[in-house]
Design an enzyme around this catalytic site. Structure first.
Site, PDB file in Angstrom:
ATOM      1  N   ASP A   1       0.798  -1.221   0.054  1.00 37.25           N
ATOM      2  CA  ASP A   1       0.234  -0.012   0.170  1.00 37.25           C
ATOM      3  C   ASP A   1       0.864   1.396   0.015  1.00 37.25           C
ATOM      4  O   ASP A   1       0.599   2.306  -0.617  1.00 37.25           O
ATOM      5  CB  ASP A   1      -1.156   0.030   1.236  1.00 37.25           C
ATOM      6  CG  ASP A   1      -1.496  -1.401   1.405  1.00 37.25           C
ATOM      7  OD1 ASP A   1      -2.386  -1.716   0.312  1.00 37.25           O
ATOM      8  OD2 ASP A   1      -1.538  -2.110   2.391  1.00 37.25           O
TER       9      ASP A   1
ATOM     10  N   HIS B   1      -4.892  -3.438   6.249  1.00 36.56           N
ATOM     11  CA  HIS B   1      -4.720  -3.629   4.748  1.00 36.56           C
ATOM     12  C   HIS B   1      -6.116  -4.099   4.388  1.00 36.56           C
ATOM     13  O   HIS B   1      -6.439  -5.221   4.060  1.00 36.56           O
ATOM     14  CB  HIS B   1      -3.897  -4.734   4.588  1.00 36.56           C
ATOM     15  CG  HIS B   1      -3.481  -5.022   2.948  1.00 36.56           C
ATOM     16  ND1 HIS B   1      -3.205  -4.268   2.149  1.00 36.56           N
ATOM     17  CD2 HIS B   1      -3.946  -6.341   2.545  1.00 36.56           C
ATOM     18  CE1 HIS B   1      -3.177  -5.039   0.943  1.00 36.56           C
ATOM     19  NE2 HIS B   1      -3.669  -6.096   1.086  1.00 36.56           N
TER      20      HIS B   1
HETATM   21  P1  NAX Z   1      -2.627 -18.287  -4.826  1.00 36.06           P
HETATM   22  O1  NAX Z   1      -4.220 -18.695  -4.485  1.00 36.06           O
HETATM   23  O2  NAX Z   1      -2.136 -18.076  -5.973  1.00 36.06           O
HETATM   24  O3  NAX Z   1      -1.809 -19.025  -3.750  1.00 36.06           O
HETATM   25  C1  NAX Z   1      -2.103 -19.347  -2.395  1.00 36.06           C
HETATM   26  C2  NAX Z   1      -1.416 -20.454  -2.023  1.00 36.06           C
HETATM   27  O4  NAX Z   1      -1.709 -20.770  -0.679  1.00 36.06           O
HETATM   28  C3  NAX Z   1      -1.756 -21.695  -2.707  1.00 36.06           C
HETATM   29  O5  NAX Z   1      -0.780 -22.459  -3.195  1.00 36.06           O
HETATM   30  C4  NAX Z   1      -2.596 -22.491  -1.627  1.00 36.06           C
HETATM   31  O6  NAX Z   1      -2.684 -24.061  -1.873  1.00 36.06           O
HETATM   32  C5  NAX Z   1      -1.885 -21.933  -0.355  1.00 36.06           C
HETATM   33  N1  NAX Z   1      -2.509 -22.306   0.828  1.00 36.06           N
HETATM   34  C6  NAX Z   1      -3.867 -22.210   1.149  1.00 36.06           C
HETATM   35  N2  NAX Z   1      -4.205 -22.413   2.258  1.00 36.06           N
HETATM   36  C7  NAX Z   1      -2.887 -22.789   3.066  1.00 36.06           C
HETATM   37  C8  NAX Z   1      -2.418 -23.367   4.093  1.00 36.06           C
HETATM   38  N3  NAX Z   1      -3.408 -23.507   5.263  1.00 36.06           N
HETATM   39  N4  NAX Z   1      -1.166 -23.656   4.481  1.00 36.06           N
HETATM   40  C9  NAX Z   1      -0.142 -23.435   3.493  1.00 36.06           C
HETATM   41  N5  NAX Z   1      -0.466 -22.938   2.038  1.00 36.06           N
HETATM   42  C10 NAX Z   1      -1.816 -22.739   2.006  1.00 36.06           C
HETATM   43  O7  NAX Z   1      -2.693 -16.691  -3.730  1.00 36.06           O
HETATM   44  P2  NAX Z   1      -1.668 -15.451  -3.983  1.00 36.06           P
HETATM   45  O8  NAX Z   1      -1.944 -14.595  -5.295  1.00 36.06           O
HETATM   46  O9  NAX Z   1      -0.285 -16.166  -3.980  1.00 36.06           O
HETATM   47  O10 NAX Z   1      -2.110 -14.735  -2.532  1.00 36.06           O
HETATM   48  C11 NAX Z   1      -1.895 -15.337  -1.420  1.00 36.06           C
HETATM   49  C12 NAX Z   1      -2.451 -14.494  -0.380  1.00 36.06           C
HETATM   50  O11 NAX Z   1      -1.998 -13.013  -0.447  1.00 36.06           O
HETATM   51  C13 NAX Z   1      -4.033 -14.193  -0.565  1.00 36.06           C
HETATM   52  O12 NAX Z   1      -4.547 -14.290   0.725  1.00 36.06           O
HETATM   53  C14 NAX Z   1      -4.256 -12.739  -1.037  1.00 36.06           C
HETATM   54  O13 NAX Z   1      -5.412 -12.009  -0.611  1.00 36.06           O
HETATM   55  C15 NAX Z   1      -2.940 -11.879  -0.236  1.00 36.06           C
HETATM   56  N6  NAX Z   1      -2.511 -10.544  -0.732  1.00 36.06           N
HETATM   57  C16 NAX Z   1      -2.026  -9.900   0.093  1.00 36.06           C
HETATM   58  C17 NAX Z   1      -1.450  -8.768   0.000  1.00 36.06           C
HETATM   59  C18 NAX Z   1      -0.988  -7.768   1.010  1.00 36.06           C
HETATM   60  O14 NAX Z   1      -0.773  -6.625   0.586  1.00 36.06           O
HETATM   61  N7  NAX Z   1      -1.095  -7.923   2.139  1.00 36.06           N
HETATM   62  C19 NAX Z   1      -1.437  -8.248  -1.524  1.00 36.06           C
HETATM   63  C20 NAX Z   1      -1.683  -9.225  -2.449  1.00 36.06           C
HETATM   64  C21 NAX Z   1      -2.444 -10.553  -2.069  1.00 36.06           C
HETATM   65  O15 NAX Z   1      -3.635  -9.929  -2.310  1.00 36.06           O
END
Ligand code: NAX
Length: 328
Positions: A159, A187
């Site tokens: 952000d 966030h």
């Molecule tokens: P993806 O869906 O591409 O990847 C997430 C990964 O996490 C998948 O491989 C899934 O199998 C794995 N996963 C799910 N549950 C799990 C668990 N209990 N233990 C271990 N692995 C697990 O998502 P991606 O684009 O990589 O985003 C990941 C997270 O980042 C999301 O929650 C998203 O909302 C968040 N973000 C946060 C941001 C921030 O600024 N704080 C910005 C970017 C993003 O939106």
């Protein structure tokens, strides 16, 4: 030989993981210090297979600083002896899903991971990226015995980077000329990116960008809604920019912050700027380069800005209410 640093990444087979891991391994983040990556993802065969593929690509980069890769579906293995743990993995928000449902859906992940983080090294630091990151961070920290709350952070650096880019673009300068931008609160779309203390070169941003209506209106809204705008444009949520912000966060906490600089992160509230206690809220901080940080004090904020900060913190209090049974 320098002792390798162990770094855990959860959700390592996901899209942020794919942009993040290579930059953790390459020497960019930890300099010459060898890195052992401990990668966690779900116990689903296709997911573990994809994780193997990522590990193969990491090997194929031939990074001299990559001293080992562990792939696992067990948080106890992933977090064993780690100095940094980047908690990226969580379920994405589905169509029509309310924020409170997302919080209830993802919250339990951070109970077990919080407990497993007790296995981290004595210098453990944790960055929660998976959304809703402030509240997930609260759950993980609250379930992790023996690790101070000040060692947990939620990511608001993306952000801040977004806010810097918006100001630079409007003023027609480079990002390097912008400093002292702080993100306050959650966030989420309620976050407040402060431009009142921001500088462009040696001048206050508001004296260079004289369009106060733009600053209070479009600028704030653009930063708050940037995540949505990326999804609309790309069909997928921010990944490379999120990974880049996570790298910025880790690097800035590893180093001593240069005099007169600061950066934003959601930290365990110390009450600064009227933030309620008992939540992880974004504040401007500096790092001492030895594992500690301080909240920047004395920023002047108008009553308009203070009200924005109050509202975003209110949202964090209501998120805490939703997960109160998950907190210890
Ligand atoms: P993806 O869906 O591409 O990847 C997430 C990964 O996490 C998948 O491989 C899934 O199998 C794995 N996963 C799910 N549950 C799990 C668990 N209990 N233990 C271990 N692995 C697990 O998502 P991606 O684009 O990589 O985003 C990941 C997270 O980042 C999301 O929650 C998203 O909302 C968040 N973000 C946060 C941001 C921030 O600024 N704080 C910005 C970017 C993003 O939106």
């Amino acid at each position: 030989m320098t002792q390798p640093i162990r770094v855990a990444v959860t959700g390592a087979a996901g899209q942020i993981g794919y942009s993040l891991l290579f930059r953790l391994a390459s020497g960019e983040t930890f300099g010459n210090r060898p890195v052992i990556l401990q990668l966690l993802d779900l116990p689903i065969p296709e997911v573990q297979k994809a994780l193997q593929g990522v590990a193969m690509e990491l090997q194929d980069c031939g990074f001299k600083t990559l001293a080992g890769i562990v792939t696992t579906d067990d948080p106890n293995v992933a977090f064993d002896g780690v100095s940094w743990s980047l908690l990226v993995g969580s379920k994405p928000r589905g169509p029509g899903m309310a924020r409170a449902d997302l919080i209830r859906e993802n919250g339990p992940i951070f109970i077990g991971q919080g407990q497993a983080l007790e296995r981290g090294a004595s210098d453990l630091r944790v960055l929660v990226v998976g959304n809703p990151c402030n509240t997930n961070c609260l759950i993980a920290a609250s379930n992790c015995n023996g690790v101070p709350k000040e060692r947990f952070f939620a990511m608001t650096r993306l952000d801040e980077n977004r806010a810097i880019a918006q100001l630079a673009n409007k003023a027609g300068v480079t990002n390097a000329e912008i400093k002292h931008v702080s993100v306050f609160g959650n966030h989420s779309e309620s976050m407040y990116p402060d431009f009142e203390n921001a500088m462009i070169g040696k001048k206050k941003a508001a004296s260079v960008i004289k369009d106060r209506k733009w600053l209070r209106g479009e600028f704030v809204a653009a930063v708050q809604n940037r995540g949505k705008a990326i999804i609309q444009a790309r069909g997928k949520s921010s990944a490379a920019s999120a990974a880049s912000a996570a790298i910025d966060h880790v690097k800035d906490l590893e180093a001593k912050t240069a005099r007169g600089q600061w950066f934003s992160a959601a930290v365990w509230s110390d009450g600064s700027y009227g933030s309620p206690l008992g939540i992880y809220t974004s504040l401007p901080i500096t790092s001492d380069g030895k594992g500690g940080y301080s909240v920047v004090q004395g920023l002047k904020l108008s009553s308009w800005a203070q009200e924005k900060i109050r509202l975003t913190n209110e949202e964090l209090l209501s998120e805490r209410e939703v997960v109160k049974d998950l907190l210890k």
